[in-house]
Enzyme design. Structure first.
Site, PDB file in Angstrom:
ATOM      1  N   ASN A 290       0.810  -1.229   0.000  1.00 56.99           N
ATOM      2  CA  ASN A 290       0.000   0.000   0.000  1.00 56.99           C
ATOM      3  C   ASN A 290       0.843   1.279   0.000  1.00 56.99           C
ATOM      4  O   ASN A 290       0.366   2.323  -0.438  1.00 56.99           O
ATOM      5  CB  ASN A 290      -1.028  -0.017   1.132  1.00 56.99           C
ATOM      6  CG  ASN A 290      -0.410  -0.049   2.498  1.00 56.99           C
ATOM      7  OD1 ASN A 290       0.749  -0.430   2.654  1.00 56.99           O
ATOM      8  ND2 ASN A 290      -1.168   0.348   3.487  1.00 56.99           N
TER       9      ASN A 290
ATOM     10  N   GLU B 299       4.499  -4.039  12.061  1.00 56.40           N
ATOM     11  CA  GLU B 299       3.436  -3.031  11.996  1.00 56.40           C
ATOM     12  C   GLU B 299       2.287  -3.653  11.228  1.00 56.40           C
ATOM     13  O   GLU B 299       2.456  -4.072  10.080  1.00 56.40           O
ATOM     14  CB  GLU B 299       3.936  -1.758  11.306  1.00 56.40           C
ATOM     15  CG  GLU B 299       4.951  -0.975  12.134  1.00 56.40           C
ATOM     16  CD  GLU B 299       4.398  -0.494  13.468  1.00 56.40           C
ATOM     17  OE1 GLU B 299       3.159  -0.459  13.651  1.00 56.40           O
ATOM     18  OE2 GLU B 299       5.203  -0.196  14.352  1.00 56.40           O
TER      19      GLU B 299
ATOM     20  N   CYS C 162      -3.046   1.819   6.142  1.00 58.64           N
ATOM     21  CA  CYS C 162      -3.205   1.153   7.428  1.00 58.64           C
ATOM     22  C   CYS C 162      -3.873   2.081   8.432  1.00 58.64           C
ATOM     23  O   CYS C 162      -4.547   1.629   9.348  1.00 58.64           O
ATOM     24  CB  CYS C 162      -1.852   0.697   7.945  1.00 58.64           C
ATOM     25  SG  CYS C 162      -0.644   2.002   7.907  1.00 58.64           S
TER      26      CYS C 162
HETATM   27  P1  NAP Z   1       0.347  -9.065   3.770  1.00 56.87           P
HETATM   28  O1  NAP Z   1      -0.506  -9.892   2.917  1.00 56.87           O
HETATM   29  O2  NAP Z   1       0.497  -9.424   5.189  1.00 56.87           O
HETATM   30  O3  NAP Z   1       1.774  -9.026   3.054  1.00 56.87           O
HETATM   31  C1  NAP Z   1       2.836  -8.224   3.530  1.00 56.87           C
HETATM   32  C2  NAP Z   1       4.141  -8.775   2.998  1.00 56.87           C
HETATM   33  O4  NAP Z   1       4.386 -10.050   3.573  1.00 56.87           O
HETATM   34  C3  NAP Z   1       4.173  -8.987   1.488  1.00 56.87           C
HETATM   35  O5  NAP Z   1       5.467  -8.708   1.012  1.00 56.87           O
HETATM   36  C4  NAP Z   1       3.844 -10.461   1.380  1.00 56.87           C
HETATM   37  O6  NAP Z   1       4.267 -11.032   0.167  1.00 56.87           O
HETATM   38  C5  NAP Z   1       4.621 -10.998   2.548  1.00 56.87           C
HETATM   39  N1  NAP Z   1       4.213 -12.309   3.034  1.00 56.87           N
HETATM   40  C6  NAP Z   1       3.042 -12.953   2.848  1.00 56.87           C
HETATM   41  N2  NAP Z   1       3.062 -14.148   3.478  1.00 56.87           N
HETATM   42  C7  NAP Z   1       4.277 -14.269   4.082  1.00 56.87           C
HETATM   43  C8  NAP Z   1       4.907 -15.264   4.892  1.00 56.87           C
HETATM   44  N3  NAP Z   1       4.291 -16.399   5.242  1.00 56.87           N
HETATM   45  N4  NAP Z   1       6.165 -15.035   5.333  1.00 56.87           N
HETATM   46  C9  NAP Z   1       6.810 -13.887   5.045  1.00 56.87           C
HETATM   47  N5  NAP Z   1       6.258 -12.917   4.268  1.00 56.87           N
HETATM   48  C10 NAP Z   1       5.013 -13.095   3.801  1.00 56.87           C
HETATM   49  O7  NAP Z   1      -0.122  -7.542   3.737  1.00 56.87           O
HETATM   50  P2  NAP Z   1      -0.484  -6.696   2.442  1.00 56.87           P
HETATM   51  O8  NAP Z   1      -1.710  -7.309   1.838  1.00 56.87           O
HETATM   52  O9  NAP Z   1       0.689  -6.506   1.586  1.00 56.87           O
HETATM   53  O10 NAP Z   1      -0.779  -5.249   3.074  1.00 56.87           O
HETATM   54  C11 NAP Z   1      -1.991  -4.901   3.657  1.00 56.87           C
HETATM   55  C12 NAP Z   1      -1.940  -5.022   5.169  1.00 56.87           C
HETATM   56  O11 NAP Z   1      -0.818  -4.303   5.681  1.00 56.87           O
HETATM   57  C13 NAP Z   1      -3.118  -4.437   5.868  1.00 56.87           C
HETATM   58  O12 NAP Z   1      -3.520  -5.301   6.903  1.00 56.87           O
HETATM   59  C14 NAP Z   1      -2.598  -3.135   6.458  1.00 56.87           C
HETATM   60  O13 NAP Z   1      -3.295  -2.663   7.571  1.00 56.87           O
HETATM   61  C15 NAP Z   1      -1.216  -3.497   6.795  1.00 56.87           C
HETATM   62  N6  NAP Z   1      -0.361  -2.303   6.919  1.00 56.87           N
HETATM   63  C16 NAP Z   1       0.030  -1.880   8.164  1.00 56.87           C
HETATM   64  C17 NAP Z   1       0.805  -0.747   8.318  1.00 56.87           C
HETATM   65  C18 NAP Z   1       1.245  -0.284   9.680  1.00 56.87           C
HETATM   66  O14 NAP Z   1       2.215   0.460   9.758  1.00 56.87           O
HETATM   67  N7  NAP Z   1       0.598  -0.688  10.767  1.00 56.87           N
HETATM   68  C19 NAP Z   1       1.209  -0.034   7.187  1.00 56.87           C
HETATM   69  C20 NAP Z   1       0.800  -0.488   5.928  1.00 56.87           C
HETATM   70  C21 NAP Z   1       0.031  -1.635   5.814  1.00 56.87           C
HETATM   71  P3  NAP Z   1       3.289 -11.061  -1.115  1.00 56.87           P
HETATM   72  O15 NAP Z   1       3.013  -9.665  -1.485  1.00 56.87           O
HETATM   73  O16 NAP Z   1       4.099 -11.766  -2.125  1.00 56.87           O
HETATM   74  O17 NAP Z   1       2.052 -11.807  -0.696  1.00 56.87           O
END
Ligand code: NAP
Ligand code: MG
Length: 479
Positions: free
Chosen positions: A151, A248, A282
């Site tokens: 994002n 995060e 987020c």
């Molecule tokens: P995500 O599905 O959890 O993926 C995040 C990253 O982790 C991606 O690079 C993903 O790879 C990788 N990943 C997935 N499965 C993994 C595993 N088993 N082991 C290690 N890495 C793995 O999150 P997203 O869909 O990219 O982002 C949306 C989420 O991020 C939302 O929940 C949002 O709230 C949160 N977010 C939080 C913050 C904060 O600062 N609190 C900031 C921004 C976003 P792939 O892309 O290849 O699946």
């Protein structure tokens, strides 16, 4: 022509031998933005090995020379902000102005950490006698595994890479699969800025590549931003290995509109909080709790303005809300909207190119807390409205969630501001402004299930990216 992607380690670009990658534009799903292949397991191991090998030379280089490279990267990103911002918008779907602003933010983050060489590097305390001084110094951790979400394709990588590198660590970075192009561009900028071979490895690929980084015995600590589900799994994985992790995670952020709020000001802030980034931040506002004495008026104002937002191609400067990140996300978000009672989902200004992953800006009047709109992080341009009997109830409802990332409070009363700062269990609180936003010189992160480990950015970044040592220095002669 799609951009040809590549991976990077040991000071050279490497075509991937792993899974193929093809990223399509969210606004035009027939257009391929970038393609290539991620790393194989063997390539990943080589990339981790290169970063681990580079650590000693990088830490010994000294903070001033490391920071000079980060400042050079900031300069390169600033010069390219328009071009990279356009690519970001095309690849990720946020509107052009936000894409350019995000690249500028990444530059500002590299600039901020590029000046940490001028900050104090140690603290000195008195010992128990006049013969002893206690010095607390801060040392790099080693090789850091960095896993980032889609994002904020460049700002979130920047706020992990910049402090990791400034404080003397080397890095293996796996970006999100939806945004490989901006990862490739950031790696190009850092290489041009003069990063020595091995210091940073860019390894693209699916979640399993991230998992392999986290599990590697050559990776000393992990910083992750993404979903709570993946984050919890990585925290468990690191826990078993006694490996530090900073995570995060998700949010279910709230706006509390008090009876005395300036409703026009609250409206502008909530529109930005809920719909900027197409609702995929987020810190996005996803629940609005309104004092029932002003709820009818405010609900009408919010619905009118949400429905008047122009949905379309993010590269068209008149667009206010672009597409969501993927087709499965579009289907998932639309299903939640379709299942809700009282959803108002109209888009007056519709300028979609036709084959993109669009969701109408949506306001759902729940009246009282219930269902998915109240409990789930929907991560799209949707916001739920709930009524509270009074301000005290509004604050209680605000905390009715396992998340604790961001909250906005809209009031002209100092007393209500005090109550909010005492009661709300969130890491980021905004009074009379949008829930979204952050600054590089102050900590960022969430409480409860929104975050784990030390906060990011600002004064707290060093807490994660260094290990402290207490040195007791006694006088060499007894006097
Ligand atoms: P995500 O599905 O959890 O993926 C995040 C990253 O982790 C991606 O690079 C993903 O790879 C990788 N990943 C997935 N499965 C993994 C595993 N088993 N082991 C290690 N890495 C793995 O999150 P997203 O869909 O990219 O982002 C949306 C989420 O991020 C939302 O929940 C949002 O709230 C949160 N977010 C939080 C913050 C904060 O600062 N609190 C900031 C921004 C976003 P792939 O892309 O290849 O699946
Ligand atoms: Mg995901």
């Amino acid at each position: 022509m799609p951009i040809a992607l590549s991976n990077y380690w040991d000071g050279a670009w490497h075509p991937g031998a792993g899974e193929s990658i093809e990223r399509r534009a969210p606004a035009r799903s027939d257009t391929v933005v970038a393609s290539g292949a991620g790393v194989s397991s063997a390539q990943l191991d080589a990339a981790v090995g290169a970063a681990a090998h580079a650590f000693d030379a990088w830490r010994r280089l000294g903070i001033e020379r490391r920071c000079a490279i980060l400042r050079a990267a900031a300069g390169i990103l600033s010069v390219r902000a328009e071009a990279l911002g356009r690519e970001l918008s095309h690849e990720q779907g946020k509107v052009l102005a936000e894409g350019v602003a995000e690249v500028r933010r990444a530059a500002a983050i590299f600039d901020y950490f590029g000046h940490q060489s001028k900050a104090p590097v140690a603290e000195e305390y008195a010992g128990p006698t006049s013969q002893q001084r206690l010095v607390v110094s801060h040392h790099p951790v080693g090789t850091i595994g960095v896993v980032t979400p889609w994002n904020f394709p460049i700002a979130i990588p920047a706020w992990k890479l910049a402090p990791a590198l400034a404080y003397g660590n080397t890095v293996v970075w796996k970006p999100a699969s939806h945004v490989p192009l901006l990862a490739f561009r950031l790696m190009e900028a850092l290489e041009e800025a003069g990063l020595p071979p091995g210091v940073l490895s860019l390894t693209m690929g699916p979640g399993s590549i991230g998992q392999r980084i986290v599990e590697s015995s050559q990776v000393d600590a992990v910083t992750f931003t993404g979903s709570t589900e993946v984050g919890r799994h990585l925290v468990e994985t690191c826990g078993r290995r006694m490996k530090p992790i900073q995570a995060e995670l998700g949010g279910k952020n709230v706006a509390v509109v008090a009876e005395d709020a300036d409703l026009d000001q609250a409206l502008e802030a909530i529109l930005v909080g809920a719909f900027s980034g197409n609702g995929q931040k987020c810190t996005a506002t996803s629940r609005v709790i309104v004092d029932e004495r002003v709820a009818d008026t405010f609900g009408r104002m919010l619905r009118e303005r949400a429905c008047a937002l122009t949905v379309g191609d993010p590269l068209d400067p008149s667009t206010e809300v672009g597409p969501v990140v993927s087709s499965p996300d579009q289907v998932r978000i639309q299903a939640v909207i379709d299942a809700a009672d009282g959803a108002v989902t109209v888009s007056a200004g519709d300028r979609r190119p036709g084959n993109g992953w669009f969701v109408n800006p949506t306001v759902v009047d729940l009246e009282r807390p219930k269902g998915a709109f109240w409990t789930e992080e929907i991560f799209g341009p949707v916001v739920a409205l709930v009524r509270a009997n009074d301000y005290a109830e509004a604050l209680r409802l605000a905390d009715d969630t396992p998340f604790g990332l961001a909250a906005g409070v809209y009031t002209r009363s100092l007393d209500r501001v005090h109550q909010a700062t005492e009661e709300l269990k969130v890491g980021m609180l905004t009074i009379n402004g949008p829930t979204t936003g952050s600054e590089p010189h102050v900590p960022f992160g969430g409480w409860k299930q929104s975050g784990f480990g030390p906060r990011e950015q600002g004064s707290e970044a060093r807490a994660f990216f260094t290990k402290s040592r207490t040195t007791a220095i006694n006088a060499g002669t007894s006097r």
